[in-house]
Design a protein around this motif. Structure first.
Motif: not given
Length: 96
Positions: A26-30, A34-41, A65-72
């Protein structure tokens, strides 16, 4: 780190239960918008729940093709087994 049998295994931590959750929290982080995430949506179809931590968002880097997993609080990036530069994240079967 290693994702195995429903648990995330990190050095110096007990195994942490994880699950793939459909949809978006329900709550998404900024940084999700962010437009910068367009390289890795980030996936907008599912997210990763690890224990009781904030939602983790998953992406596949277009360059390699690497995986990226991100949180706060953390970022996991997959790499070759013999690389020591980043934490190893396995389990590509987890994500569509």
């Amino acid at each position: 780190c290693v994702f195995k049998n429903g648990f995330l295994h990190l050095q110096n931590y007990p195994p942490l239960k994880y699950s793939i959750v459909p949809g978006l929290p329900s709550k998404l982080p900024l940084y999700f918008r962010d437009e910068r995430s367009a390289a890795h949506p980030y996936s907008d179809k599912q997210w990763l729940r690890v224990h009781n931590f904030p939602p983790h968002f998953v992406s596949r880097l277009k360059a390699n093709a690497e995986w990226l997993i991100v949180n706060d609080n953390v970022t996991f990036r997959s790499c070759a087994l013999d690389s020591r530069e980043y934490a190893y994240v396995s389990g590509s079967e987890m994500f569509e």
